[in-house]
Scaffold this motif. Structure first.
Motif, PDB file in Angstrom:
ATOM      1  N   CYS A   1      -4.992  -2.405  -0.595  1.00 20.40           N
ATOM      2  CA  CYS A   1      -5.456  -1.203   0.091  1.00 20.40           C
ATOM      3  C   CYS A   1      -4.283  -0.266   0.342  1.00 20.40           C
TER       4      CYS A   1
ATOM      5  N   ALA B   1      -9.769 -11.094   1.218  1.00 12.29           N
ATOM      6  CA  ALA B   1     -11.012 -10.649   0.582  1.00 12.29           C
ATOM      7  C   ALA B   1     -11.241  -9.167   0.871  1.00 12.29           C
ATOM      8  N   GLN B   2     -10.902  -8.728   2.057  1.00 13.89           N
ATOM      9  CA  GLN B   2     -10.985  -7.334   2.468  1.00 13.89           C
ATOM     10  C   GLN B   2      -9.774  -7.033   3.347  1.00 13.89           C
ATOM     11  N   SER B   3      -9.270  -5.820   3.242  1.00 15.52           N
ATOM     12  CA  SER B   3      -8.163  -5.430   4.114  1.00 15.52           C
ATOM     13  C   SER B   3      -8.192  -3.922   4.285  1.00 15.52           C
ATOM     14  N   PHE B   4      -7.750  -3.472   5.450  1.00 17.44           N
ATOM     15  CA  PHE B   4      -7.569  -2.045   5.677  1.00 17.44           C
ATOM     16  C   PHE B   4      -6.586  -1.849   6.808  1.00 17.44           C
TER      17      PHE B   4
END
Length: 186
Positions: free
Chosen positions: A93, A140-143
Motif C-alpha cells: 500500500c 492480507a490488507q494494509s493501509f
C-alpha cells in the motif's frame, strides 16, 4: 487503476488525475479531458499514488531499480533505487498524503515502511521495519493514515495469524519511534 495528483503538463499546477494501466500503456486522464498515453519503462506490477505523482512498481526489478516515478505526463519516468541496496519487496500500500509505501520482504519475513524522496535522484529508504522473521506471510490488507502533523497509523491484517497489527509511528529526530498493539480475533 489508481487516483493520483500529477503536475499539469505546463509544470505549474497540481491536478488530480486518473491513472489506468493496461498491458501496453499507462493512461493519465486529466480533469480537462486530456488523455496522455505513455509506455511504461518496465513491466508494472502495480500503481501507487504519491502526494505528487505516481509510483510504478517494477514487476521484475533488476539491479537497483525497484520502481519508477512519474510527476507529470510530459516528463520521463524516473528510476527509484532503494537505500543500502535493500529490496523494497512486494509493495502492499501507499499513503498517498505522504510519500510512504509499505512493502513485504519474503526473504526477511518482515514488513517495511519506505519513505520515497528525491534529493539528487529518487530513492526509497526504510523509515520503520518489523524485526526479521516476525511475519511468515505478507499482510492480507494494509493501509496507513496520517496522524497529527507528522505521525502515521499503520494497520496490517495478518489473516494466517488472525491478528490486526496497529502501529503508531512518529519521527523522533532521525529515527522513527513506534508503539504497537496487536488485536487477535477468532
Amino acid at each position: 487503476s489508481s487516483f493520483c495528483v500529477c503536475t499539469s503538463p505546463d509544470g505549474k499546477t497540481a491536478l488530480p488525475c486518473l491513472c489506468i494501466l493496461d498491458e501496453t500503456f499507462l493512461s493519465l486522464h486529466m480533469p480537462s479531458g486530456e488523455v496522455h498515453n505513455l509506455s511504461p519503462p518496465c513491466t508494472v506490477r502495480a500503481l501507487w499514488p504519491l502526494p505528487r505523482g505516481i509510483l510504478l512498481e517494477n514487476a521484475d526489478p533488476d539491479g537497483d531499480t525497484a520502481a519508477f516515478v512519474l510527476i507529470q505526463p510530459l516528463e520521463e519516468f524516473m528510476p527509484v533505487t532503494s537505500a543500502a541496496a535493500r529490496r523494497l519487496g512486494k509493495l502492499l500500500c501507499s499513503v498517498w498524503q505522504r510519500p510512504l509505501l509499505v512493502g513485504f520482504d519474503s526473504a526477511r519475513q518482515a514488513h517495511t515502511l519506505w519513505s520515497v524522496r528525491c534529493d539528487a535522484e529518487w530513492q526509497a529508504s526504510a523509515s520503520w521495519e518489523q524485526a526479521g522473521g516476525s511475519c511468515a506471510s505478507e499482510a492480507a490488507q494494509s493501509f496507513g493514515s496520517p496522524c497529527g502533523s507528522d505521525g502515521l497509523l499503520l494497520f496490517m491484517l495478518l489473516a494466517e495469524q488472525k491478528t490486526l497489527h496497529i502501529h503508531h509511528l512518529r519521527p523522533r529526530g532521525r529515527a522513527t519511534c513506534a508503539s504497537s498493539e496487536i488485536v487477535s480475533f477468532a
